[in-house]
Design an enzyme around this catalytic site. Structure first.
Site, mmCIF file in Angstrom:
data_model
loop_
_atom_site.group_PDB
_atom_site.id
_atom_site.type_symbol
_atom_site.label_atom_id
_atom_site.label_comp_id
_atom_site.label_asym_id
_atom_site.label_seq_id
_atom_site.Cartn_x
_atom_site.Cartn_y
_atom_site.Cartn_z
ATOM 1 N N SER A 1 -37.201 -17.009 47.551
ATOM 2 C CA SER A 1 -36.311 -17.802 48.393
ATOM 3 C C SER A 1 -36.646 -17.704 49.878
ATOM 4 O O SER A 1 -36.229 -18.561 50.657
ATOM 5 C CB SER A 1 -34.858 -17.367 48.173
ATOM 6 N N ASP B 1 -27.300 -15.380 55.604
ATOM 7 C CA ASP B 1 -26.351 -15.089 54.526
ATOM 8 C C ASP B 1 -26.515 -13.626 54.137
ATOM 9 O O ASP B 1 -26.926 -12.807 54.957
ATOM 10 C CB ASP B 1 -26.542 -16.051 53.336
ATOM 11 N N HIS C 1 -30.897 -13.673 53.378
ATOM 12 C CA HIS C 1 -31.956 -14.380 54.099
ATOM 13 C C HIS C 1 -31.713 -14.408 55.601
ATOM 14 O O HIS C 1 -30.576 -14.396 56.075
ATOM 15 C CB HIS C 1 -32.064 -15.818 53.581
#
Length: 358
Positions: free
Chosen positions: A42, A318, A321
Site C-alpha cells: 500500500s 492514517d 501510511h
C-alpha cells in the site's frame, strides 16, 4: 479570402503539431529513465486494489483530498513516495496501476503494488484478496512478453535494461502476519531472525526472476519503524520489540544488496533506509506518532471524515501510511542524499545515471 483562411488554419495546425512534437521530445530527453516498474504494497499502490474483494482499499475521501484527481486508491492524502520519485526522474506521467492499463503505454512502466500484499502469499489475506509479490512478478512476466512482442526480443531486452525497478514490500509480512499470532502461525514457527531470513530468501528469488526478465537497476526499500506506527488513537509510545524485529529484516536486506552487487557484475542494487528520515523533528514535523484522520479498526481513514487541516505537520496520514509531506520528503532525500545511512551504497539519482548495464 477563403483560401487565405485555409492557409492560416493549416499553418496554425502545423505550428501546433511542431509544438507538441518539441514538447514530447523535451519530455523524453529530460527523462532519466525510459521506464519504471514498481513492486510493493500500500505504500506504493495507486489503484490496484480498487476492484478487489478486500478491506484494504481506499478509493474514497478523505484519501486523495490533495491529489489533483481526487481519490485514486493511493493510501495517502496526495502523492505517495514513488509518485515523487517519478517526478524527480523526469517521467511525463505517474506510472499506471496494472489493474488500469487501458490506453497506457506499457513501455514506460507499470505499477504492480497492492495494498496488504506481502512477500509471503498469505500475508494480508486476513483483510481479503491482494496481489502478493509472487503474483506481481507473474504479471510482470506477462507485460515483458507483450513488450517483447512489440519490440522484438533483443530491443525489448535492451529497453528493459535501462528501466528502474522499485521494490518496497515487507511491512505486511509483519503487520498482517507475524504480529498476528491468533491468525497466522509464523511467529510460532520462526524466531525473528529466522523469519527475516525466510523473507529475504523469498525476496532474493523474486529479484533473480526480475533480473532474468531484464532488470539491471533496482531500488530496495527497507521497513519503517513498525513499532511506532500509530495503531490506535491513543498510543504515543513505540513497541521497541516490533521495531527490533523489523530492523532484522532491514539489516538482512542491506546485506542482500551487498551480496548481489558483489556477485552480479551486470546489475546494481541500492538499499533505502526510510527510518532515518521522517522520524526526525528537525525536518519540520510536529506530530510524529499521531494520525491525521479518524480511523477504523483496520487503521485506515473512515469515509468522508474531515482530516486535520495542518497535514504538512504530520508524518502519518492514517494508522499506517505517511502524509504526502512525509512521502515527498522521503522520496526527495532518497533520491539526492549523500548519506549512506539512508541510501546505500548510493542514492537513486546516481543509480539511474550509472553507466549502462548490459
Amino acid at each position: 479570402m477563403a483560401s487565405e483562411s485555409r492557409t492560416l488554419l493549416v499553418l496554425a495546425l502545423v505550428i501546433l503539431l511542431v509544438a507538441i512534437a518539441i514538447r514530447q521530445y523535451c519530455l523524453q530527453r529530460n527523462s532519466q529513465v525510459p521506464c519504471l516498474f514498481i513492486f510493493g504494497d500500500s505504500l506504493s499502490d495507486s489503484g490496484n486494489n480498487n476492484n478487489l474483494e478486500t478491506d484494504a482499499k481506499v478509493d474514497y475521501l478523505p484519501y486523495g483530498i490533495d491529489f489533483p484527481t481526487g481519490p485514486t486508491g493511493r493510501y495517502t492524502n496526495g502523492r505517495n513516495a514513488i509518485d515523487k520519485i517519478t517526478e524527480l526522474l523526469g517521467l511525463e506521467d505517474f506510472i499506471p496501476p496494472f489493474a488500469n492499463l487501458s490506453g497506457s503505454d506499457i513501455l514506460k512502466g507499470v505499477n504492480y503494488a497492492s495494498g496488504s500484499a506481502g512477500i509471503r502469499k498469505e500475508s494480508g489475506t486476513n483483510l481479503g484478496t491482494n496481489i502478493n509479490m509472487g503474483l506481481q512478478i507473474y504479471f510482470h512476466m506477462a507485460i515483458v512478453s507483450q513488450i517483447s512482442a512489440r519490440l522484438g526480443f533483443h530491443k525489448a531486452k535492451r529497453h528493459l535494461s535501462k528501466c528502474l525497478y522499485y521494490v518496497n514490500i515487507g511491512t505486511n509480512d509483519y503487520e498482517q502476519n507475524y504480529f498476528l499470532p491468533d491468525l497466522f502461525d509464523t511467529s510460532s514457527k520462526y524466531t525473528p531472525e529466522e523469519y527475516a531470513k525466510d523473507l529475504i530468501n523469498r525476496l532474493s528469488h523474486y529479484l533473480q526472476i526480475l533480473r532474468n526478465l531484464g532488470a539491471r537497476k533496482t531500488v530496495l526499500v527497507g521497513l519503517d519503524r513498525l513499532g511506532c506506527i500509530p495503531k490506535d488513537e491513543i498510543g504515543e509510545s513505540c513497541d521497541e520489540k516490533q521495531n527490533a524485529e523489523g530492523f532484522l529484516f532491514n539489516d538482512q536486506l542491506k546485506s542482500l544488496v551487498d551480496e548481489h552487487n558483489k556477485l552480479l557484475s551486470n546489475s546494481k542494487f541500492i538499499f533505502i533506509n526510510t527510518t532515518a528520515i521522517v522520524h526526525d523533528k528537525s525536518h519540520g514535523f510536529t506530530y510524529i506518532h499521531d494520525a491525521c484522520c479518524l480511523r477504523n479498526k483496520d487503521g485506515v481513514c473512515d469515509p468522508n471524515q474531515t482530516p486535520c487541516q495542518n497535514r504538512s505537520e504530520y508524518v502519518y496520514w492514517d494508522g499506517i501510511h505517511g502524509t504526502e509531506a512525509a512521502n515527498v520528503l522521503t522520496a526527495t532525500i532518497s533520491y539526492n542524499t549523500s548519506d549512506t545511512a539512508i541510501a546505500y551504497p548510493t542514492n537513486i539519482r546516481k543509480l539511474v545515471h550509472q553507466k549502462e548495464i548490459n
